[in-house]
Structure formats: structure tokens, C-alpha cells
Design a protein around this motif. Structure first.
Motif, mmCIF file in Angstrom:
data_model
loop_
_atom_site.group_PDB
_atom_site.id
_atom_site.type_symbol
_atom_site.label_atom_id
_atom_site.label_comp_id
_atom_site.label_asym_id
_atom_site.label_seq_id
_atom_site.Cartn_x
_atom_site.Cartn_y
_atom_site.Cartn_z
ATOM 1 N N VAL A 536 21.074 45.616 28.363
ATOM 2 C CA VAL A 536 20.088 45.959 29.385
ATOM 3 C C VAL A 536 19.535 47.349 29.067
ATOM 4 C CG1 VAL A 536 19.742 46.424 31.830
ATOM 5 C CG2 VAL A 536 21.246 44.559 31.127
ATOM 6 N N GLN A 537 18.218 47.455 28.906
ATOM 7 C CA GLN A 537 17.593 48.736 28.564
ATOM 8 C C GLN A 537 17.737 49.699 29.740
ATOM 9 O OE1 GLN A 537 15.587 49.263 25.671
ATOM 10 N NE2 GLN A 537 14.736 47.307 25.102
ATOM 11 N N LEU A 538 18.094 50.944 29.425
ATOM 12 C CA LEU A 538 18.439 51.890 30.483
ATOM 13 C C LEU A 538 17.856 53.266 30.195
ATOM 14 C CD1 LEU A 538 20.226 52.784 32.913
ATOM 15 C CD2 LEU A 538 22.052 53.165 31.264
ATOM 16 N N LEU A 539 17.325 53.897 31.222
ATOM 17 C CA LEU A 539 16.883 55.295 31.158
ATOM 18 C C LEU A 539 17.634 56.081 32.219
ATOM 19 C CD1 LEU A 539 12.985 55.203 30.910
ATOM 20 C CD2 LEU A 539 14.553 55.997 29.173
ATOM 21 N N GLU A 540 18.172 57.258 31.801
ATOM 22 C CA GLU A 540 18.767 58.160 32.777
ATOM 23 C C GLU A 540 17.836 59.346 32.962
ATOM 24 O OE1 GLU A 540 22.580 59.228 31.385
ATOM 25 O OE2 GLU A 540 23.588 57.599 32.421
ATOM 26 N N LEU A 611 13.739 46.841 32.513
ATOM 27 C CA LEU A 611 14.208 48.216 32.332
ATOM 28 C C LEU A 611 14.919 48.681 33.593
ATOM 29 C CD1 LEU A 611 14.125 50.862 30.609
ATOM 30 C CD2 LEU A 611 11.991 51.405 31.768
ATOM 31 N N VAL A 612 16.010 49.440 33.413
ATOM 32 C CA VAL A 612 16.707 50.072 34.530
ATOM 33 C C VAL A 612 16.564 51.581 34.375
ATOM 34 C CG1 VAL A 612 18.924 50.394 35.698
ATOM 35 C CG2 VAL A 612 18.366 48.190 34.674
ATOM 36 N N VAL A 613 16.193 52.250 35.477
ATOM 37 C CA VAL A 613 16.069 53.712 35.486
ATOM 38 C C VAL A 613 17.035 54.229 36.538
ATOM 39 C CG1 VAL A 613 14.510 55.671 35.797
ATOM 40 C CG2 VAL A 613 13.622 53.506 34.892
ATOM 41 N N GLN A 614 17.817 55.252 36.156
ATOM 42 C CA GLN A 614 18.770 55.798 37.117
ATOM 43 C C GLN A 614 18.680 57.314 37.145
ATOM 44 O OE1 GLN A 614 22.496 53.913 35.953
ATOM 45 N NE2 GLN A 614 22.411 52.813 37.888
ATOM 46 N N LEU A 615 18.748 57.857 38.362
ATOM 47 C CA LEU A 615 18.836 59.310 38.522
ATOM 48 C C LEU A 615 20.303 59.697 38.439
ATOM 49 C CD1 LEU A 615 16.315 60.011 41.415
ATOM 50 C CD2 LEU A 615 15.933 59.964 38.973
ATOM 51 N N VAL A 616 20.599 60.783 37.720
ATOM 52 C CA VAL A 616 21.991 61.178 37.531
ATOM 53 C C VAL A 616 22.269 62.471 38.281
ATOM 54 C CG1 VAL A 616 22.157 60.059 35.299
ATOM 55 C CG2 VAL A 616 21.450 62.446 35.413
ATOM 56 N N TRP A 617 23.552 62.762 38.413
ATOM 57 C CA TRP A 617 23.990 64.006 39.048
ATOM 58 C C TRP A 617 23.525 65.199 38.231
ATOM 59 C CZ3 TRP A 617 28.236 65.044 42.677
ATOM 60 C CH2 TRP A 617 28.506 63.932 43.493
ATOM 61 N N VAL A 720 19.030 59.314 27.871
ATOM 62 C CA VAL A 720 19.009 57.866 27.727
ATOM 63 C C VAL A 720 20.359 57.467 27.170
ATOM 64 C CG1 VAL A 720 17.822 55.968 26.681
ATOM 65 C CG2 VAL A 720 16.592 58.039 27.229
ATOM 66 N N LYS A 721 21.119 56.751 27.939
ATOM 67 C CA LYS A 721 22.482 56.443 27.531
ATOM 68 C C LYS A 721 22.950 55.167 28.201
ATOM 69 C CE LYS A 721 26.880 58.886 27.107
ATOM 70 N NZ LYS A 721 27.741 57.963 27.790
ATOM 71 N N ARG A 722 23.944 54.513 27.579
ATOM 72 C CA ARG A 722 24.394 53.256 28.176
ATOM 73 C C ARG A 722 25.323 53.454 29.370
ATOM 74 N NH1 ARG A 722 22.564 49.509 28.203
ATOM 75 N NH2 ARG A 722 24.296 48.760 29.377
ATOM 76 N N ASP A 723 26.178 54.485 29.374
ATOM 77 C CA ASP A 723 27.104 54.644 30.492
ATOM 78 C C ASP A 723 26.410 55.464 31.554
ATOM 79 O OD1 ASP A 723 29.006 53.518 28.943
ATOM 80 O OD2 ASP A 723 29.489 55.426 28.020
ATOM 81 N N VAL A 724 26.256 54.858 32.691
ATOM 82 C CA VAL A 724 25.396 55.520 33.617
ATOM 83 C C VAL A 724 26.144 56.075 34.801
ATOM 84 C CG1 VAL A 724 23.447 55.260 34.918
ATOM 85 C CG2 VAL A 724 23.801 53.910 32.978
ATOM 86 N N LEU A 725 25.666 57.049 35.395
ATOM 87 C CA LEU A 725 26.344 57.772 36.497
ATOM 88 C C LEU A 725 25.496 58.003 37.698
ATOM 89 C CD1 LEU A 725 26.833 58.682 34.274
ATOM 90 C CD2 LEU A 725 27.880 57.676 36.027
ATOM 91 N N PHE A 726 26.366 58.114 38.849
ATOM 92 C CA PHE A 726 25.718 57.885 40.134
ATOM 93 C C PHE A 726 26.096 58.810 41.208
ATOM 94 C CE2 PHE A 726 25.046 55.273 37.363
ATOM 95 C CZ PHE A 726 25.781 54.171 37.224
#
Length: 1127
Positions: A536-540, A611-617, A720-726
Motif C-alpha cells: 500500500v503506497q504511503l506518505l508520511e 494512496l494513504v497519507v498520514q500526519l505524524v507526531w 515517506v516510510k512504510r512503518d507509520v505512526l500516529f
């Protein structure tokens, strides 16, 4: 001083009176667009209510008309016929409906309420109305019974008395069955409230009365005394007859069933404890939970059915509610998902004195309606065709689209039909009464609902119906498995981390983007083919609220720092990024709440993750929730924002093209004093925000681009990384909203879409957020002569900022070259948070954003075809693309308090209108009516308003609904062609219209509940039963209960209240052409039938006369020659 031009004065003669008329504030330019929309084009009314009845309390079924009625705790009535035929009514008092009784095949319904009132509803009109009401003042109603084909309604009370009401006149009879006459004289205890009344199926003159204490009385109506009394130690909950009238069954509070012979004295002939454990020593079984209701139904060719709810043993702790079906020697326990409110057995005959032949059971649950097929082995359920699953998971947001592309609904239906479960009954849905409406409104309408468990549902809402099309589970993208250590370290395990917060959808390209409460974004493409996505394509994305970018090595001057995800196109810009905030960091970013799945994802036809986009700490602080979202398929961009800033994602190249903090977004035009790294400090404006040259817009500072000074902005670090944080437990989620709107509450904390306080009273703790986005092709800067793709950003403190978009050429270059966005300065400033932006062309028509047509993303193309797709040009539906250079556009901006119209490219404010001073707007949309565009607003004080465009003349202002629930604020939507909707309860969607055309056609569009149907023939009594009197005994109730025999009831006992539609009014209202013809046909049939019967009787009399004549003639011949003494 407000200035009016002569055109506005003339327009003012036509419009509704308004304390704050629209004012032309700009220079006297040529903005005289002829506005076709007038006040007479608008009218507000409710159209239809969909969904499961909220807090149901009672149910009834008409076995001839095949109509189901459900009453609720809030006094609502929902009537269901065949799929697509639904009706909603409301009792004025709002008291709970405790019982419903149909006048079978009469088109009428009796409802008994918890406030001790009884109402008669006329169902022969499309919108049912109350004909009569009766309000008891000295007695509390506990049970009602209306025998089939009778006009006398029995009403049992808490005191144990039974009163009788004539349902035609709704007057009380003087005949009363008093509790002290019903029970034995020797009894010293009150028998309790009446819990059951029914007449003997074979003898209408015998009435069985069940008292709560355990006493049952067989009352003789003629002799006015009790024939038999049956006493039991345990309290009674319900009673049911065997159809032959010789036996009845009672259900009790200790989980037992007792069967009694009518003529039997003393003890029941059988006592059953269906779920009790039988002790070996012959003692009584252990008591069980109460059996709340029992039904006893017979079949002609088999064993009878005993069906009941409750009665489980007390050791089944945690077990769900069950319905038990006992048939012969078999006992089936059917477990339900929710507590049982009521159930009804559907039978082939309406006559209680015939074999019942049950074929289905309708079970009303607290949150569902289940119909069980009794005729098939295993008792499968019927597939429910009604839209009753809106609340399957709580609704968190809604969007409504009218006049969609015609191929959309078939496409969604085709992929959604594969999601249906198997194992349903093969028979047709048994609730099949009524007829569909004859409306001609046929444009496609789609409602999208986002839910707390991360599901997104698409509904076909065309022609005032509702049907689920397709269901998307966004949570599939994330790993659900978390270790115990992780669960222990967060408090969010009991919340909804996958809940949908905002959705944006492009119907033409079928692109979908959803934002969740966990500060995540998922972009979907629609495909008709199944695919398996390996990764799954991911952007942090890091979004930080600060003045200076302290992390930037070169003073914050780099233009981008985004790396492509593995498998994405290479990005040829910017230095390499810093290491991601991963689980080994010490800044608080090691508490994952959502983690993107690392295993391959099988994606069925329908919406598939792009695409999945996630905001990180960042620096120990959780990411802020996303407050606004927009997508443009023509540009291939998604933009989202929160209180930290905005980020623009290119979903074609899978990269972040812009990530701006709030300060950098404003640049030199920032009107606020901001403190570095202090998101909780108050920020007061440097001056009044609405009086800075807003008439002429000539201020140099206002229109100067931030880039024209020495300001340079940097993009935040993007990882941009596979292990994502929340986010952690302390990140607040605003989905469990308060039930009441307090005038002083901070709207940032009460609305999921971040409504900040108005400019006039900025909350000291308020934090500015981005509240709205709009993509368009317009004049980017003041004085421009060419149209440019633009992104406008609306802020929660009332500012609108512009960004010009430079796109690479279509085709292969679009995959490789970066998209560039450059700030163009501030467009306008208003009071309150920006709610909506839109653009009009020089004729006043709405400009829709450019879009791309849908194409199949997963098809493998060869040679030329692939080249065609690469060179595909986006479709711009804007008429502006062919505009002359000297033609202008109009920007429409609406905030919580006011609306302004800006002329472009001069950027002058030509109209403004103060919509509300004392309240604030919850939802505003620029909508297309058949006559033109208008601005529609829903205000927190309950007003729904429409304003003309571009002149902002008030066209409609209706005080519709005071905001009593935050759910309404969160789910209210306007859409084109005068349609709107909101969630009126956690389980129901209310649709309304503000279009005069729709209101006029509504009567035709609504379905008819009552259809002329002949009542089935009564069962044959048989020769011997007729001869020896063994059949059903009829009773002349008029003779017993009428005023002549029984006298009048006490006036103080109950008050008669005529309904809004009396009998005469009802007949007039119910008379459509179809209804009149049908009634005339039935009247003719009845007349023909009576004439036929008369003819038969006449023939029989003639035959009898002939026989008598012959017999007399024979006697005369025999006696003619006899002498008198021979007789």
C-alpha cells in the motif's frame, strides 16, 4: 453610509423583507446580471424520512393490506409497505406509542400513547392524518384490543377496568367492565393492571381479560358477569387463544407457559418451562426470565406453533435476546443481535376462528427489523429491502449529490451487488402493501455516509427512495492487531480510531478521498476489476505549528523535501529527508494508533486504495485533526488542512508538493500577532478585520503577493516510510457530540468540522484552522487577463488566501515534472469562519471545477491505447474556458456571519450581505436550481435561507428547525435542484426540499399506503356446525354498547378531541382520481354482489312458492272428492 443603486431598490420590491439587505459596496461597475431566481421559486417542506425508527416501542400489521406500522418512544409512526413505500407521521404530544391496532382492510389505524390518549389515523391519504383523539384523565391506558371487523375498541387500564370506544365516532360507551365485578368477591387483593384483552374466536360474546397479578377472567358481555376465573401464582405477561376457542395459553414472569381449558376449573392442563432445567427428583424446574409475549398459531396439516420471546434461564448471563419457536417436538432458539421490543406472527387469514397457517414472524428489535420465514427448514430470515442499516455504525458525516452522471448508480450497484450476503429466504418480502408514487422526477441522486467504524456507504436516493448501493471499508487499509503492551499504553481502545471525519468525492472521475479522526487520509480510485496490492503506497507528513523552521539546515529556503514511496515515480527535487519519527524515537512518536498493513491487500471491484497519507507526531505533540479537504481530478491534487497549516499531495506522482505552516501561508499579509511555538497562546487581531478598504480593495498591502516581499517560505519535512505512526490517547476526537447547543460553547470543541468563534469574539484558547478549500480556474492575481488553475484557502478567522497552480504538460511529463504552487495573496476577509467558496462566470452561472472523466485504472493497454490515456486531457466543464479576455468572473464567499461577492480580476467586493448577527451558519452551499444558482444557508438558530447570486438578495428565510442536536449540525447538507438532508436521529435521515417545483410534485411522488383489496371470505362453518350451533357465535355489539342500551359514559373520564382531518375532510383529502375510481369500482362490485344475492334469494323464493303451489294443488286434488265427515 450604505449606498443603494436603483436596480437594488427595484429588486427590493420583489424580495422578502430583510433587516440587512444586500449592499452594493464596490464602485459603480457594470455588474447588472439578470437574476432569474425569485422568491416564488422557493418553498420549504419535508419530503421523506428514511432509516430505522429511532427507539421503537410497538408494532402492528394489517394482514389484508400487508402494511406494517411501527411506533416509537418519541411519538413517531412509521408505516412500511412494499419496498419504496414508506410514510412518517408524528403525534403532536411526542408521548411514547404503547400500542397500535389496525382497522383491518379499512385504511385506518388506532394508536395508544403513554400520555393516556388514543388516536385514530386515516391511512387513505398519502400523508396520514389524525381523525379523532380521546384523552383519558382519570385512568392510565395499559392495553387495547380491536376485534376483526368490529367498530368497538376495548381499552384496559391500570386500575383494572375496561372501557369501550366506538371507533367511528370516538365516543365512550356507557358499558364498563369494573375490576371488582370481574374478580371473585372473596378476593381481598386488587388484581393489578389489565395486561390482555381478547374475545373468544368462536364466541364474540365472551371476552378474556388477563390481569397482571395472575388472574384471568372469561367475561360474558351479555350477562355482564364472569363465566370462569383462572388463577395462577405467577404474574401474567400475555395471553393467546387457540383458534377453536376451547383453550388458551398464558406466559408468566417465572419463564413458564400455562395452557388452560376454557371450561376447566382450578388448574392449567399443562405447565411448560421451555428453557428451565428439569430436576430429576420431580421438583419444580428452576425459574427463568419472564416470557414477555406468547403467540399460539395453528396449522391445518400439522402441529401448532408456540412462539415466544424471553424465558431464558438466569445462568445464561450475557446471552443475547432470543425468540423461541416450538413446533411439535422441535424447539428452535433464534438469537437476535439486539433486545426484542415486540414480535408478530404473520398468518394467511385475518379471521381468528380459522386455522392460522403462520408463514413468517416479524421481530422488532431495538435497532433492527427481522422477518423470519417459518415455512422453510432452519427458519432463514428474509433479506430486508428497506434502508434500515444507516446506523449499523454511527454516522459521523454525510454528503449529498443530486443530478449525478447517469452511469454512476449502475456502476456502484454492479460492484455493490457482489457484496450481498447469502443464505436468505428465497420467498418474496411479505410486507408488500401500497403502491409507488407516480412522480416524474428522475435525476440521479446519491447520498454518501461516513461511519464511526471507518465504513463509507453509497446510497441511491433518486425519486425520494433510498437503497444501499455499495459499502466501502476503509479500515481494511490498516492493521487492527495491536499488542497488549500497546493497548495498555493508550486509552483509545474503546474509541473509534477509524472513524470518518470528512469526505470529498468527484462524481465525474469517481475519485474519493476520506479523512479519518486519526489524522489519516486515504485516496481511492474506482475500478471494475479485482486487484491485489502488494504494498500500500504511503506518505508520511509532518505538520508543525511554529514561526521559524528550526529544523531546516539552510534557513528554510528549500522548496521541497519529499521522497517518493517505493514504486512511485522518482522526484527530482530537494535534499534527502531526515529519518522518520519512528518507534525508536523519544519524542512521543512511538505510540502507534493506526499502522498501515504490510501484507498484500486483495481489493474487490469498487473503490480501491491508491494512496494513504498520514500526519505524524512532531516534537512530542500529536498531529492535529484534519479540518478541511478538497480533491481535483483534473489537476491530480488533494489538499488538506488543520490548525497547523496545509499540505498539497500529488496523487499521480505519490508525493507532497506543498506543506505550509499557518504563518508561511499568510506571509506578509498576516493580520495576527503570532508567538513562535505557542499553539495554546491567544492571538488577538491587530485591528478590525472587516473594515480595511473592503469596498474598493485598493490597499497595496492587501493585494501584494507574499512572494513579492523578502519573505521566503519553506516546506515542512515530509517523510515517506512504510512503518507509520500516529496520535496518542490524548488526541481529542470530537465525534461524541453534546446533545444541546449552549450559546457560549466554544465551537472548535463542539463541531467536528472545526467551526471557530467569530472575529468579534475570538476565544482566547481558539486556534486558527483552515476551514475550506476550493479549486477553480480563474484570474489568480489582480488585473490578470488569463485564467489560471488556482486553489483558494478559507481560514477559520475569516481570511481567503489564494495559491496559483502550475501544472506540467499532460502525458508522460505529468508523471515526472513537479506541480508548483505559488501564493497570490489575500482575496478577501469576512466575519467568522469561511464556510463555502464558489465562482460564477460573467452571466452569473456557477463554474464547476475542472474534472477528469473516469477511466478503468487497472486495465492493461497496448501501444496506441496507452498513449491515448497518457495524453488524455482533463475536461473542464467551466464555460469560462471560452470567455473573452475582457469578461469577468465573480467569486462568492460565505462565512459563518456574512456573504460577499468579489469581482475578478479587479478583486473588488461588489455585494455583501450580513446573514446573521446573533447566530452563526452551520452549513452553506452554492447550489444550482433549475432556474439558476443561489446560496443556501442553514443557521444555528434553525433558519434556512437562500440568497440570489451574484446580487445576494434574500429569496427565502424559514424558521425551520431549532438546533437541538449537534448531529444535525454535523450532517446537514444542501445539494442541487432544491434538495437537502440531515440526520434527525442516530438512525434516520430526514430529506427536505426548498424547491417550489418539488413541493408541488411531492403529492404525486409519494406512495399510497391504502389500496382497495377485497377482504378474504370467512371460513365455512360446515353443515354439522351450522346445524348444531358449533360454529362461531356472532354478537350484536351495537345492541350492547350503544347509547340506547348502555347509556353515556362520564364526561370527566375522557375528552374527545376532533383531529385536523375530520371524516368529511378526510374523504375530501383522500379523493384523488385513482382513489375515487377504485372506491367507485369497489362500490359497484359490492352493489353487483348485493344484486346477485337478491336475485338468488328471489329465485329461491319463487322456487319455494312453486313448490308450495304444487303441494297445495296435490292436497286439493286429494281432498276434493272427500265428504266432510271423512276428514
Amino acid at each position: 453610509m450604505k449606498k443603494f443603486n436603483i436596480r437594488k431598490v427595484l429588486d427590493g420590491l420583489k424580495e422578502v423583507s430583510s433587516p440587512t439587505p444586500a449592499v452594493q459596496v464596490g464602485p459603480q461597475e457594470n455588474h447588472l446580471i439578470h437574476e432569474t431566481l425569485q422568491s416564488e421559486h422557493f418553498q420549504l417542506c419535508k419530503t421523506v424520512r428514511h432509516g430505522f425508527p429511532y427507539q421503537p416501542s410497538s408494532m402492528a400489521f394489517d394482514p389484508v393490506q400487508k402494511i406494517l406500522a411501527v411506533g416509537t418512544e418519541g411519538g413517531a409512526l412509521r408505516l412500511f409497505g412494499r419496498p419504496g413505500v414508506e410514510c412518517y407521521c408524528q403525534h403532536e404530544s411526542g408521548a411514547a406509542v404503547i400500542q397500535l391496532q389496525f382497522l383491518i382492510n379499512e385504511g385506518a389505524l388506532v394508536s395508544a400513547l403513554a400520555d393516556d390518549s388514543v388516536h385514530l389515523w386515516n391511512l387513505r391519504q398519502k400523508r396520514p392524518a389524525v381523525l379523532h383523539s380521546l384523552k383519558f384523565s382519570r385512568e392510565r391506558i395499559t392495553f387495547c384490543h380491536l376485534p376483526f371487523q368490529s367498530k368497538w375498541l376495548y381499552i384496559g387500564t391500570e386500575r383494572g377496568n375496561i372501557h369501550i370506544v366506538n371507533v367511528e365516532s370516538f365516543m365512550l360507551s356507557g358499558y364498563v367492565i369494573m375490576w371488582n365485578k370481574a374478580i371473585e368477591l372473596s378476593s381481598k387483593v386488587h388484581p393489578g393492571p389489565v395486561v390482555h384483552i381478547s374475545d373468544n374466536p368462536m364466541d364474540e360474546g365472551k371476552l378474556i381479560i388477563g390481569f397482571e397479578s395472575g388472574t384471568v377472567v372469561l367475561w360474558d358481555l351479555k350477562s355482564k358477569k364472569a363465566d370462569y376465573r383462572y388463577t395462577h401464582d405467577e404474574a401474567i405477561h400475555s395471553v393467546a387463544w387457540h383458534h377453536e376457542g376451547k383453550q388458551f395459553i398464558c406466559s408468566h414472569s417465572d419463564g413458564t407457559l400455562t395452557i388452560w381449558n376454557v371450561r376447566g376449573q382450578g388448574k392449567p392442563i399443562q405447565t411448560i418451562t421451555p428453557h428451565g432445567k428439569q430436576p430429576k427428583d420431580g421438583k419444580k424446574p428452576e425459574p427463568c426470565k419472564p416470557i414477555l409475549k406468547v403467540e399460539y398459531k395453528t396449522t391445518r396439516n400439522g402441529d401448532p406453533f408456540i412462539i415466544f420471546s424471553g424465558g431464558l434461564s438466569y445462568d445464561t448471563v450475557g446471552r443475547r435476546s432470543c425468540l423461541t419457536v416450538m413446533h411439535g417436538k422441535s424447539t428452535a432458539v433464534l438469537e437476535m443481535d439486539h433486545p426484542i421490543v415486540d414480535f408478530l406472527t404473520l398468518c394467511e387469514t385475518p379471521y381468528p376462528n380459522d386455522f392460522q397457517e403462520p408463514y413468517a414472524v416479524v421481530v422488532l428489535l431495538e435497532k433492527d427489523l427481522v422477518v423470519i420465514d417459518l415455512a422453510q427448514n432452519g427458519y432463514p430470515i428474509f433479506e430486508n429491502p428497506y434502508p434500515l442499516t444507516i446506523h449499523e455504525s454511527p454516522v459521523t458525516c454525510c454528503e449529498y449529490f443530486a443530478d449525478c452522471p447517469v452511469d454512476l448508480i449502475p456502476a456502484l450497484y454492479s460492484v455493490g451487488s457482489r457484496q450481498k450476503r447469502q443464505g436468505y429466504s428465497k420467498k418474496e418480502w411479505p410486507i408488500s402493501g401500497g403502491n409507488w408514487g407516480q412522480g416524474t422526477q428522475s435525476y440521479p441522486e446519491i447520498i454518501i455516509t461516513g461511519h464511526a467504524d471507518g465504513t463509507v456507504k453509497f446510497w441511491d436516493a433518486s425519486a425520494i427512495m433510498l437503497q444501499v448501493l455499495y459499502k466501502l471499508k476503509t479500515a481494511k487499509v490498516f492493521d487492527r492487531n495491536r499488542s497488549k503492551e500497546e493497548k495498555g499504553s493508550t486509552d483509545v481502545s474503546d474509541e473509534d480510531p477509524f472513524a470518518i471525519q470528512i469526505m470529498t468525492w468527484c462524481p465525474e472521475s469517481r475519485m474519493l478521498c476520506v479523512a479519518g479522526v486519526s489524522a489519516n487520509l486515504v485516496i481511492y480510485r474506482f475500478s471494475k476489476l479485482e486487484v491485489t496490492t502488494e504494498v500500500v503506497q504511503l506518505l508520511e507528513v509532518r505538520m508543525q505549528y511554529e514561526l521559524n523552521d528550526t529544523e531546516s539546515p539552510d534557513g528554510g529556503s528549500e522548496q521541497t523535501s519529499a521522497l517518493p514511496t517505493p514504486g512511485a515515480s522518482p522526484q527530482t527535487s530537494g535534499p534527502p529527508s531526515h529519518p522518520s519519527t519512528s518507534s525508536n524515537n523519544s519524542d512521543g512518536g512511538n505510540i502507534p494508533c493506526l499502522k498501515v498493513r504490510s501484507t498484500p491487500l486483495k481489493q474487490s471491484p469498487g473503490y480501491q486504495v491508491d494512496l494513504v497519507v498520514q500526519l505524524v507526531w512532531v516534537s512530542g505533540e500529536p498531529p492535529q485533526q484534519i479540518t478541511s479537504l478538497a480533491l481535483n481530478s483534473s489537476y491530480g491534487l488533494v489538499v488538506f488542512g488543520n490548525s497547523n497549516g496545509l499540505a498539497v499531495v500529488d496523487y499521480i506522482q505519490k508525493t507532497v508538493v506543498l506543506n505550509l505552516g499557518m504563518v508561511e501561508l499568510y506571509g506578509s499579509s498576516d493580520p495576527y500577532q503570532r508567538q513562535p511555538r505557542s499553539p495554546r497562546k491567544s492571538r488577538q487581531p491587530s485591528g478590525g478585520l472587516c473594515d480595511i478598504n473592503e469596498g474598493s480593495a485598493t490597499s497595496e498591502d492587501r493585494c501584494k503577493s507574499p512572494t513579492s516581499g523578502k519573505m521566503s517560505f519553506s516546506l515542512r519535512r515530509v517523510f515517506v516510510k512504510r512503518d507509520v505512526l500516529f496520535f496518542p490517547a490524548k488526541m481529542s476526537r470530537k465525534l461524541s457530540l453534546p446533545t444541546e447547543l449552549k450559546p457560549d460553547l466554544d465551537r472548535d470543541n463542539s463541531f467536528s468540522r472545526s467551526r471557530s468563534s467569530s472575529v468579534t469574539s475570538i476565544d482566547k484558547e481558539a486556534r486558527e484552522a483552515i476551514s475550506n478549500f476550493h479549486f477553480c480556474e480563474t484570474f489568480a492575481r489582480k488585473g490578470d487577463s488569463t485564467l489560471t488553475p488556482c486553489l483558494y484557502v478559507g481560514m477559520s478567522l475569516g481570511t481567503v488566501l489564494g495559491l496559483a497552480i502550475t501544472l506540467p504538460p499532460a502525458g508522460e511529463q505529468r508523471q515526472l515534472q513537479p506541480v508548483i504552487l505559488s501564493p497570490t495573496g489575500m482575496l478577501v476577509r469576512l466575519k467568522g469562519s469561511i464556510m463555502r467558496m464558489a465562482f460564477l462566470d460573467s452571466t452569473g452561472s456557477q463554474l464547476s471545477p475542472a474534472h477528469e472523466p473516469w477511466y478503468e485504472p487497472n486495465i492493461t493497454l497496448d501501444g496506441e491505447e496507452r498513449e491515448k490515456v497518457r495524453k488524455r486531457r482533463p475536461v473542464s466543464v467551466s464555460p469560462s474556458t471560452s470567455q473573452d479576455l475582457n469578461e469577468n468572473q465573480y467569486g462568492v464567499v460565505c462565512s459563518e456571519k456574512q456573504a460577499k461577492v468579489i469581482s475578478l480580476p479587479s478583486q473588488t467586493c461588489i455585494y455583501k450581505h450580513s446573514i446573521t448577527e446573533t447566530s452563526f451558519i452551520l452549513r452553506a452551499d452554492v447550489v444550482q436550481m433549475s432556474q439558476g444558482a443561489c446560496l443556501a444557508c442553514f443557521c444555528a438558530n434553525g433558519h434556512i435561507m437562500t440568497l440570489s447570486l451574484p446580487g445576494l438578495r434574500p429569496l427565502m428565510d424559514v424558521n425551520y428547525l431549532p438546533l437541538t442536536d449537534m448531529r444535525i449540525a454535523r450532517t446537514f447538507c444542501f445539494t442541487n435542484l432544491g434538495q437537502a438532508m440531515y440526520l434527525c436521529s442516530p438512525t434516520e435521515i430526514q430529506r427536505i426540499t426548498y424547491s417550489q417545483d418539488t413541493c408541488e410534485n411531492l403529492q404525486e411522488m409519494l406512495g399510497e399506503l391504502f389500496t382497495p383489496v377485497e377482504t378474504p371470505e370467512a371460513p365455512n362453518r360446515g353443515f354439522f356446525k351450522g346445524l348444531f350451533g358449533g360454529g362461531a357465535q356472532s354478537l350484536d355489539r351495537e345492541e350492547l354498547f350503544g347509547e340506547l342500551a348502555a347509556g353515556r359514559a362520564s364526561r370527566s373520564l375522557a375528552q374527545h378531541i376532533p383531529g385536523p382531518g375530520g371524516i368529511e375532510g378526510m374523504k375530501g383529502a383522500a379523493s384523488g382520481v385513482v382513489g375515487e375510481l377504485a372506491r367507485a369500482r369497489i362500490a359497484l362490485d359490492e352493489r353487483g354482489q348485493k344484486l346477485g344475492e337478491l336475485e338468488e334469494r328471489t329465485a329461491a323464493m319463487m322456487a319455494s312458492a312453486d313448490a308450495f303451489s304444487k303441494h297445495a294443488h296435490e292436497m286439493m286434488l286429494k281432498c276434493k272428492d272427500k265428504k266432510w265427515y271423512q276428514f
